[in-house]
Design an enzyme around this catalytic site. Structure first.
Site, PDB file in Angstrom:
ATOM      1  N   LYS A  48      -2.899  -1.957  -2.793  1.00 33.56           N
ATOM      2  CA  LYS A  48      -3.640  -1.045  -2.356  1.00 33.56           C
ATOM      3  C   LYS A  48      -3.373   0.274  -2.719  1.00 33.56           C
ATOM      4  O   LYS A  48      -2.468   0.722  -2.188  1.00 33.56           O
ATOM      5  CB  LYS A  48      -3.975  -1.228  -0.497  1.00 33.56           C
ATOM      6  CG  LYS A  48      -5.228  -0.468  -0.186  1.00 33.56           C
ATOM      7  CD  LYS A  48      -5.608  -0.733   1.325  1.00 33.56           C
ATOM      8  CE  LYS A  48      -6.656   0.193   1.799  1.00 33.56           C
ATOM      9  NZ  LYS A  48      -7.146  -0.276   2.977  1.00 33.56           N
ATOM     10  N   GLU A  91       0.691  -1.240  -0.038  1.00 35.78           N
ATOM     11  CA  GLU A  91      -0.014   0.156  -0.075  1.00 35.78           C
ATOM     12  C   GLU A  91       0.981   1.296  -0.097  1.00 35.78           C
ATOM     13  O   GLU A  91       1.098   1.946   1.120  1.00 35.78           O
ATOM     14  CB  GLU A  91      -1.056   0.040   1.264  1.00 35.78           C
ATOM     15  CG  GLU A  91      -1.875   1.317   1.178  1.00 35.78           C
ATOM     16  CD  GLU A  91      -2.835   1.381   2.300  1.00 35.78           C
ATOM     17  OE1 GLU A  91      -3.698   2.116   2.501  1.00 35.78           O
ATOM     18  OE2 GLU A  91      -2.653   0.735   3.414  1.00 35.78           O
TER      19      GLU A  91
END
Length: 296
Positions: A212, A175
């Site tokens: 993500k 992420e």
């Protein structure tokens, strides 16, 4: 790696709930839920209250595996119980795939980015995650400006730790968040896509990751990442957008599903009756599911 869970995450319709606010962000999450700092006197009481909130979410009749594919947990949540089971086991029995946040927060800004702080004891944490039947992990960095050196450093660090997680038999959610307030957000995202592609292309066939990402300014900018053979799934964070904004932007990005936190829980309040709470959660889940599944 659990094959049934892998198939669900890779092919299932739905989204991943982010229930992983940790030490620094817990007071803010509780305040949004209607629990002020004067309602607890120490950290233990604070974490008890946030676990009650998360328990209320995951045990709600609205929180079902036909729309919620997975849930990301904070370390303490993994080690606590829901209805007499460890949280990961409770979720797995419900058909929801459990993930664990493993990062320890962000370092100070340098070269327009915030790298992750070191993660001491990561191998031990991953071993415990395996004992708790966790499928994958999540770790966040932060990108604030289109500095190629900084962005490359973020992505290299994410994949370096990601390989350690893969070696432990878990699937890392990588992420590298892009600030939605960055003036050069579009430029950041082009650099980020290229840096991620370079790392993905260096993975072995068996090394699988999830990504993500902040919803990109240019729709479908991350299509190459969505289609990459080493990527199980690309999920989107809400990043400070309202649920309506995040859903509308997500609908423009094919193959990307939600992994929202604030946008999922923003209408929930400790003072609501169970009926009111379930109705608000159902409304949020239905709208996020729709944005994840039905694209423009």
């Amino acid at each position: 790696m659990n094959q049934e869970q892998l198939d669900k995450v890779k092919q299932g319709n739905g989204f991943i709930a982010a229930l992983d606010q940790s030490g620094g962000s817990t007071p803010k999450a509780l305040k949004a839920y209607g629990v002020n700092e004067d309602q607890y006197s120490n950290e233990d009481e604070m974490f008890d209250l946030v676990h009650e909130m998360r328990t209320r979410i995951v045990t709600s009749p609205s929180f079902t595996s036909d729309k919620v594919l997975g849930a990301i947990l904070f370390e303490q949540t993994m080690d606590r119980e829901v209805e007499g089971q460890y949280t990961g086991d409770y979720l797995a029995d419900k058909g929801v795939v459990p993930f664990l946040k493993v990062d320890k927060g962000l370092a100070d800004e340098e070269n327009g980015v915030q790298l992750m702080k070191p993660i001491p004891g990561l191998d031990e944490l991953l071993a415990r995650a395996n004992e708790r039947n966790i499928f994958g992990t999540k770790m966040r960095s932060n990108i604030l400006s289109a500095n190629k050196e900084g962005i490359t450093a973020v992505v290299e660090q994410q994949f370096e730790v990601g390989k350690q997680i893969i070696a432990a038999g878990l699937v890392p959610i990588i992420e590298p968040e892009v600030s939605i307030n960055a003036g050069d957000k579009e430029d950041i995202e082009a650099l980020l896509r290229d840096a991620i592609l370079e790392e993905l292309n260096g993975l072995a066939e068996s090394e699988l990751v999830m990504l993500k990402l902040t919803i990109p300014t240019v729709p479908d900018l991350y299509k190459e990442l969505v289609d990459h053979p080493n990527v199980i799934r690309v999920v989107a964070l809400s990043g400070g957008y309202s649920r309506t904004e995040a859903n509308n932007l997500l609908k423009e990005n094919h193959g990307i599903i939600a992994s929202f936190s604030r946008a999922l829980s923003s209408d929930l309040n400790a003072g609501q009756s169970d009926e009111e709470f379930d109705a608000k959660l159902a409304e949020a889940i239905d709208s996020i599911y729709d944005a994840s599944v039905n694209k423009k």
